[in-house]
Scaffold this active site. Structure first.
Site, PDB file in Angstrom:
ATOM      1  N   HIS A 149      25.411 -16.622   1.041  1.00  0.00           N
ATOM      2  CA  HIS A 149      24.589 -16.429   2.237  1.00  0.00           C
ATOM      3  C   HIS A 149      23.711 -17.638   2.543  1.00  0.00           C
ATOM      4  O   HIS A 149      23.175 -18.303   1.657  1.00  0.00           O
ATOM      5  CB  HIS A 149      23.695 -15.188   2.071  1.00  0.00           C
ATOM      6  N   HIS A 158      33.993 -30.472   1.831  1.00  0.00           N
ATOM      7  CA  HIS A 158      35.119 -29.816   1.154  1.00  0.00           C
ATOM      8  C   HIS A 158      34.593 -29.097  -0.083  1.00  0.00           C
ATOM      9  O   HIS A 158      34.113 -29.726  -1.014  1.00  0.00           O
ATOM     10  CB  HIS A 158      36.170 -30.858   0.756  1.00  0.00           C
TER      11      HIS A 158
END
Length: 222
Positions: A149, A158
């Site tokens: 979150h 990446h």
């Protein structure tokens, strides 16, 4: 209706790149059934060859031709092992040619409806992107990775296979998080930094740093 008529109604998409990551992108596009893949473009592959039954039509200088054929969508099939620059250059080239970059998420990934993914972001199978996450353009959340979150991922970040970003992590553009690495809550990782595979990031990391270990320590500049 027939399969051919359904296929004819699909928008078409070009895949830039023909390596291992391109296979994951192709698999995701096929699994979603949202786009018909027109071709792959990669200078390292022989024109006229096949990549997972997708025709290879040359290098990225063929983009203009496909645009004239009415294909408006593009996906980057180039991953990054510590260098996200190639992805950035391909994105800019295709963007200047007018192509759009749809978000691609594998049906076996979880992406919260309260996450906001930037154009061209790719979420692989078994990955999780949780509420409050925001990404920049063309990020990768690879197989089995978890972005918890309220994380913020800069452009072209990446997050590699099975890596985990705990809540509220912030990355700059072009960051590479290695396979199986863990970044604890609230850490900041500067632009173009590289975190080695299996590392535990317990402190902030500066721009361009190369860090690895448990805990991760600065080992130099990229």
């Amino acid at each position: 209706c027939s399969k051919n008529s359904v296929r004819n109604k699909m928008e078409r998409i070009i895949i830039l790149g023909g390596g291992g990551h391109a296979k994951s992108v192709i698999d995701t596009v096929l699994a979603t059934g949202t786009y018909e893949i027109a071709a792959g473009l990669d200078p390292a592959l022989k024109k006229g060859s096949k990549l997972m039954n997708i025709p290879v039509a040359g290098a990225d200088d063929e983009l203009a031709r496909f645009w004239r054929l009415g294909i408006k969508n593009c996906a980057i099939g180039v991953g990054s092992v510590g260098d996200t620059g190639v992805r950035g250059r391909l994105y800019l080239k295709a963007k200047r040619a007018g192509f759009k970059f749809p978000v691609l998420s594998h049906p076996r990934a979880f992406v919260s409806e309260y996450a906001l993914l930037g154009e061209g972001t790719f979420v692989a199978a078994q990955a999780a992107v949780n509420p409050g996450v925001r990404t920049g353009v063309c990020c990768i959340v690879n197989t089995g990775a978890v972005v918890e979150h309220d994380c913020r991922l800069g452009d072209f970040t990446h997050v590699s296979t099975n890596a985990a970003l705990c809540g509220g992590v912030i990355t700059g553009a072009g960051v590479h998080i290695g396979a199986g690495a863990t970044v604890i809550e609230g850490r900041k990782i500067g632009k173009a930094a590289l975190v080695g595979a299996g590392s535990l990031v317990a402190r902030d990391i500066g721009p361009g740093w190369l860090c690895y270990g448990v805990p991760a320590r600065r080992q130099g500049k990229k």
